[in-house]
Motif scaffolding. Structure first.
Motif, short mmCIF file in Angstrom:
data_model
loop_
_atom_site.label_atom_id
_atom_site.label_comp_id
_atom_site.label_asym_id
_atom_site.label_seq_id
_atom_site.Cartn_x
_atom_site.Cartn_y
_atom_site.Cartn_z
N SER A 1 0.86 -1.50 -0.39
CA SER A 1 0.18 0.13 -0.45
C SER A 1 0.80 1.08 0.23
O SER A 1 0.51 2.15 -0.48
N ILE A 2 1.76 1.25 0.73
CA ILE A 2 3.30 2.44 0.48
C ILE A 2 3.97 3.02 -0.21
O ILE A 2 3.78 3.82 -1.08
N GLU A 3 3.58 1.94 -1.06
CA GLU A 3 4.04 1.24 -3.08
C GLU A 3 3.06 2.20 -3.53
O GLU A 3 3.25 2.88 -4.43
N ARG A 4 1.86 1.50 -3.41
CA ARG A 4 0.44 2.19 -4.67
C ARG A 4 0.24 4.12 -3.95
O ARG A 4 0.51 4.91 -4.57
N VAL A 5 0.48 4.47 -2.84
CA VAL A 5 0.75 5.87 -2.07
C VAL A 5 1.38 6.24 -3.45
O VAL A 5 1.31 7.28 -3.50
N PHE A 6 2.77 5.88 -3.07
CA PHE A 6 4.04 7.02 -3.58
C PHE A 6 3.67 7.33 -5.46
O PHE A 6 4.17 7.81 -6.30
N ARG A 7 3.81 5.90 -5.74
CA ARG A 7 3.41 5.93 -7.18
C ARG A 7 2.85 6.80 -7.63
O ARG A 7 2.64 7.54 -8.69
N GLY A 8 1.53 6.42 -6.94
CA GLY A 8 0.31 7.58 -7.34
C GLY A 8 0.47 9.30 -7.35
O GLY A 8 0.00 10.34 -7.44
N LEU A 9 1.81 9.51 -6.22
CA LEU A 9 2.19 11.12 -5.69
C LEU A 9 3.22 11.22 -6.35
O LEU A 9 4.47 12.36 -6.66
N GLU A 10 4.16 10.73 -7.83
CA GLU A 10 5.15 10.84 -8.66
C GLU A 10 4.84 12.47 -9.33
O GLU A 10 5.75 13.10 -9.01
N ALA A 11 3.52 12.80 -9.34
CA ALA A 11 3.61 14.08 -9.89
C ALA A 11 3.29 15.81 -9.16
O ALA A 11 3.78 16.40 -9.21
N VAL A 12 3.90 14.65 -7.70
CA VAL A 12 3.25 15.76 -6.58
C VAL A 12 4.89 16.31 -6.14
O VAL A 12 5.77 15.51 -5.99
N SER A 13 5.36 17.40 -6.28
CA SER A 13 6.35 17.76 -6.08
C SER A 13 6.69 18.59 -4.91
O SER A 13 8.45 18.90 -4.95
#
Length: 79
Positions: free
Chosen positions: A37-49
């Motif tokens: 679940s942590i991997e999924r969250v951070f994958r979703g946040l790749e565009a957040v700078s």
């Protein structure tokens, strides 16, 4: 902040859009918190700078994490 992976990502994106300097990711709010679940969250946040602060707050200090201290550290290291 919402208590789902998608909700956490949406909230962070929204916060950045509103001018937040950083976002705190309360990973302990995720049901079934795991490395996946942590991997999924951070994958979703790749565009957040903006910078991201990941926390896993234990029950003893008003969090929702009831696991061991060692598991908590392992999850934080994954983040």
């Amino acid at each position: 902040m919402e208590g789902t992976e998608d909700g956490m990502v949406r909230s962070a994106i929204e916060a950045e859009g509103l001018g937040a300097d950083l976002v705190e990711l309360r990973l302990d709010w995720l049901p079934g918190l795991s490395e996946v679940s942590i991997e999924r969250v951070f994958r979703g946040l790749e565009a957040v700078s903006v910078p991201k602060i990941a926390t896993v707050m234990p029950n003893a200090i008003f969090g929702k994490y009831g696991g061991s201290g060692g598991d908590r550290v392992r999850l934080l290291m994954k983040a």
